[in-house]
Design a protein around this motif. Sequence first.
Motif, short mmCIF file in Angstrom:
data_model
loop_
_atom_site.label_atom_id
_atom_site.label_comp_id
_atom_site.label_asym_id
_atom_site.label_seq_id
_atom_site.Cartn_x
_atom_site.Cartn_y
_atom_site.Cartn_z
N GLY A 161 11.62 10.87 -4.74
CA GLY A 161 12.25 10.17 -3.61
C GLY A 161 11.63 8.82 -3.30
N TYR A 162 11.05 8.18 -4.30
CA TYR A 162 10.35 6.90 -4.09
C TYR A 162 11.26 5.88 -3.41
CZ TYR A 162 8.30 2.37 -5.48
OH TYR A 162 7.79 1.09 -5.49
N PHE A 163 12.41 5.60 -3.99
CA PHE A 163 13.31 4.59 -3.42
C PHE A 163 13.97 5.09 -2.13
CE2 PHE A 163 13.29 3.25 -7.93
CZ PHE A 163 12.88 1.93 -7.75
N ARG A 164 14.43 6.33 -2.13
CA ARG A 164 15.10 6.88 -0.95
C ARG A 164 14.18 6.83 0.26
NH1 ARG A 164 14.39 11.93 1.19
NH2 ARG A 164 16.04 12.73 2.56
N ASN A 165 12.95 7.31 0.11
CA ASN A 165 12.03 7.35 1.24
C ASN A 165 11.65 5.95 1.71
OD1 ASN A 165 12.02 10.14 1.20
ND2 ASN A 165 10.22 10.27 -0.13
N PHE A 166 11.37 5.06 0.77
CA PHE A 166 10.93 3.72 1.15
C PHE A 166 12.02 2.97 1.90
CE2 PHE A 166 10.71 -0.86 0.12
CZ PHE A 166 9.56 -1.17 0.82
N TYR A 167 13.22 2.91 1.32
CA TYR A 167 14.29 2.14 1.96
C TYR A 167 14.76 2.79 3.26
CZ TYR A 167 14.57 -0.72 -2.26
OH TYR A 167 14.29 -1.57 -3.29
N SER A 188 0.83 -1.21 0.00
CA SER A 188 0.00 0.00 0.00
C SER A 188 0.86 1.25 0.00
CB SER A 188 -0.92 0.00 1.23
OG SER A 188 -1.82 -1.08 1.21
N ILE A 189 1.93 1.23 0.81
CA ILE A 189 2.84 2.38 0.85
C ILE A 189 3.49 2.59 -0.51
CG2 ILE A 189 5.03 3.18 1.82
CD1 ILE A 189 4.21 1.80 4.45
N LEU A 190 3.92 1.50 -1.14
CA LEU A 190 4.58 1.61 -2.44
C LEU A 190 3.62 2.13 -3.51
CD1 LEU A 190 6.65 -1.71 -2.42
CD2 LEU A 190 7.53 0.62 -2.20
N PRO A 199 11.27 -2.06 -6.67
CA PRO A 199 11.50 -1.76 -8.09
C PRO A 199 10.42 -2.32 -9.00
CG PRO A 199 13.51 -2.53 -7.04
CD PRO A 199 12.41 -2.76 -6.07
N VAL A 200 9.90 -3.51 -8.67
CA VAL A 200 8.85 -4.11 -9.50
C VAL A 200 7.61 -3.22 -9.51
CG1 VAL A 200 7.28 -6.07 -9.74
CG2 VAL A 200 9.69 -6.46 -9.20
N PRO A 255 -1.95 -2.79 -13.01
CA PRO A 255 -2.27 -3.68 -11.89
C PRO A 255 -2.24 -5.15 -12.25
CG PRO A 255 -3.80 -1.83 -11.96
CD PRO A 255 -2.98 -1.75 -13.21
N TRP A 256 -2.70 -5.48 -13.49
CA TRP A 256 -2.73 -6.89 -13.86
C TRP A 256 -1.32 -7.48 -13.92
CZ3 TRP A 256 0.03 -8.45 -18.00
CH2 TRP A 256 0.30 -7.52 -19.01
N ALA A 257 -0.32 -6.65 -14.29
CA ALA A 257 1.06 -7.13 -14.34
C ALA A 257 1.58 -7.43 -12.93
CB ALA A 257 1.95 -6.11 -15.03
N LEU A 258 1.27 -6.54 -11.97
CA LEU A 258 1.66 -6.78 -10.58
C LEU A 258 0.96 -8.03 -10.04
CD1 LEU A 258 1.45 -3.12 -9.20
CD2 LEU A 258 3.52 -4.41 -9.71
N ALA A 259 -0.34 -8.17 -10.37
CA ALA A 259 -1.09 -9.34 -9.92
C ALA A 259 -0.51 -10.62 -10.50
CB ALA A 259 -2.56 -9.19 -10.29
N ALA A 260 -0.04 -10.56 -11.75
CA ALA A 260 0.54 -11.75 -12.37
C ALA A 260 1.82 -12.17 -11.65
CB ALA A 260 0.84 -11.46 -13.85
N VAL A 261 2.66 -11.21 -11.29
CA VAL A 261 3.89 -11.53 -10.55
C VAL A 261 3.56 -12.16 -9.21
CG1 VAL A 261 5.93 -10.54 -9.43
CG2 VAL A 261 5.23 -9.72 -11.69
#
Length: 353
Positions: free
Chosen positions: A76-82, A66-68, A158-159, A166-172
């Motif tokens: 700052g997507y990666f900086r903030n998350f990590y 949800s956060i992602l 990163p994914v 959304p369907w691509a994320l759901a497939a993974v």
Amino acid sequence: MIAPRRPVWLPSYIPELQGLRGIAVLAVVLYHSHPRIEGTWFHAASLWGWAGVNLFFVLSGFLITSILLDSRGKPGYFRNFYARRALRIWPVYVLVLAICYGKADWFVGMPAGQAIPHAPWWAYLLFVQNLFRLNLPAAIGPTWSLAIEEQYYFLWAPVVRVLPRPWALAAVLGAALVASPLFRFTHLSWITPTHTLTHLDGIAMGSLLAVGLYSLALSRRSWLALAVTGSLLGFLAAGTVAGGTAWLDTALSAGFGGVVLAAIASTGARNPVSTLVRRGPLAYLGKISYGVYMVHIMVFIYFGWFDQRMNPYGMAGNMAVVGFRLAASVAAASVLWYGFESRILRLKHYFTG
């Protein structure tokens, strides 16, 4: 491109999930005390306490995904998350490792000078202790689940950023749900009992819940109906056809996924169940659950003298040991939360989207 969005009815903070965290960590503590509970009416239930980790995985998968999804596309997507993940996990983790190796004669079973080269401290620092057949000190054995989470989110962020639909994320995530039981079924020599590839079910299920909630325009009532159906089918399968098979964790993940989804869809409801997990002892236990999970085995070892004193008293002594272990773990985690953990977490405000 359709970007996943948080539904308007879903608040950014869901207090019911704290209570579910409390249930999960309580189950784990009771599981690690189950020899002391033998002969009681709830001994059989305590043997299933290990499944509390599956519930943790589902909760973590939903919350982190949800956060992602909320922060995708923001600066700052990666900086903030990590950075926020490091603040949440590393300070307590490193402190517990330091205590374990600092008092290695207690917690590792040998002097510190021997423990440092003998025990795999490097594996803990790299969060890979679950990938090798190592002789891990019991005091920090539960950290295998943290290693799985850290490895998963290192790759999952990163994914989420790269895959637009959304369907691509759901497939993974669907592939992960199918792959985990298949890897468990293979019994390959290089796969350890705590290997990441065999424990993706719960995190993938929680992540799939987040993707579904952010992508499908269903009403809260529809989500609640799906939650009840999923939990009933998942737990029914776990207790019947999936029991004792490679599909057990998958069935439990479906059941816990339904429970988590029910808490989400009914958040704010005025009923006894929602109130029970939203406030009171379970919610407090959920707030300090990371500390309880990290220190409870160390507490068991440190207060081993109490166990020995209670041994002559039979069942009454066993109940005293279990109660003391739980109380001491909660007390230690409370001190850790108010004196250290919560203070570190204030730094999170420097890493917001």
